[in-house]
Enzyme design. Sequence first.
Site, PDB file in Angstrom:
ATOM      1  N   GLU A  89      -9.980  -4.920  -5.472  1.00 26.69           N
ATOM      2  CA  GLU A  89      -9.574  -3.698  -4.781  1.00 26.69           C
ATOM      3  C   GLU A  89      -9.388  -2.535  -5.749  1.00 26.69           C
ATOM      4  O   GLU A  89      -8.994  -2.715  -6.900  1.00 26.69           O
ATOM      5  CB  GLU A  89      -8.290  -3.930  -3.982  1.00 26.69           C
ATOM      6  N   SER A 128       0.833  -1.195   0.000  1.00 24.01           N
ATOM      7  CA  SER A 128       0.000   0.000   0.000  1.00 24.01           C
ATOM      8  C   SER A 128       0.876   1.256   0.000  1.00 24.01           C
ATOM      9  O   SER A 128       1.653   1.471  -0.943  1.00 24.01           O
ATOM     10  CB  SER A 128      -0.942  -0.037   1.204  1.00 24.01           C
ATOM     11  N   HIS A 153      -7.635  -5.598  -0.394  1.00 29.10           N
ATOM     12  CA  HIS A 153      -6.400  -4.826  -0.240  1.00 29.10           C
ATOM     13  C   HIS A 153      -5.442  -5.509   0.734  1.00 29.10           C
ATOM     14  O   HIS A 153      -5.802  -5.826   1.870  1.00 29.10           O
ATOM     15  CB  HIS A 153      -6.764  -3.431   0.262  1.00 29.10           C
TER      16      HIS A 153
END
Length: 323
Positions: A257, A163, A287
């Site tokens: 996602e 991320s 995610h």
Amino acid sequence: MPITPTVEERAGCGWPAKAAARVSRWVLRPLVARLPWTPFTLRFAPLLDLGAALMVPPRGTRVTKVKGLGCAAEWVRGRGVPAGSGKAVLYFHGGGFVACGLRTHRRMLARISQAAGMPVLSVAYRMQPRVPIATSIADCVDAYRWLLDKGYDADDIVVGGDSAGGYLAFMAPLYALRDGLPRPAGIVALSPFTDLDIDVKIAHANAALDPFIPAPRMWDMVRTCFPDAEYTDPWLSPVHADLGGLPPTLIQAGSIEVIRADAELMAERLGAADVPCTLQIWEGQMHVFQIFADVSREGLAAIKEIGAFARRAAGASARRQAA
């Protein structure tokens, strides 16, 4: 000459992953959508890492604190992984640039360490809004430089992150190369955030499917962590950077996602820069699904793929020398 990234569709989504996605849609997504993104509330974001102290790493894991950096860091070694292997994964945690840390990711990194057969240096870079994004990037570059100063060869270091940490897994090598440091052996990015333009993600089909991230709320993150930024600035947005000097890359993303948009665009840009890239799209996964490997067999399978990639990347220099 541009090359075409390898795209691998990983089929199969077990009922635990499906159940986790449903719970996330009912509980986490509404919470994320309503939670105020203000300087006051962000002051409490680091508490998430403190709460994660209950996430005990797998049996046989060894954790050693690291001193000498401008931020907290630790070595994580999975069961059976020697301390002096000469190879390492340098990892940056996710959390929207404002949350998470060493504790939230320790369990997953222990599994990655065991799969790769090498220790993981986990870096708790300083976060927004307490410091500017430039400081976060500098912390990550300094951790890479620290490994080199400790005697690690660049060809034996694989840089990874998820991320927001996936963003840093690209930006740290780019800044390191700018500073004259050698490129690492490889990059592993899990659901990486790579494009500051949130409208692209809002327009993606997965904006309606993502069970965790409400795409419009990502504008709050960008405005807080990248104030007054030009969204095409190559030193702030990886998809607009000169990527030609980067090493082979593995990107993993879930099929439902919204960050899939960034993963696909980054793979395309890497290919255009003649950088070998494999993009894995995992069916039905949300995610950073790898962090839920305790309940998701697909998370365990993905971690095995990460370990195999790290072994290949860190062993490439030895194979070249032998040839």
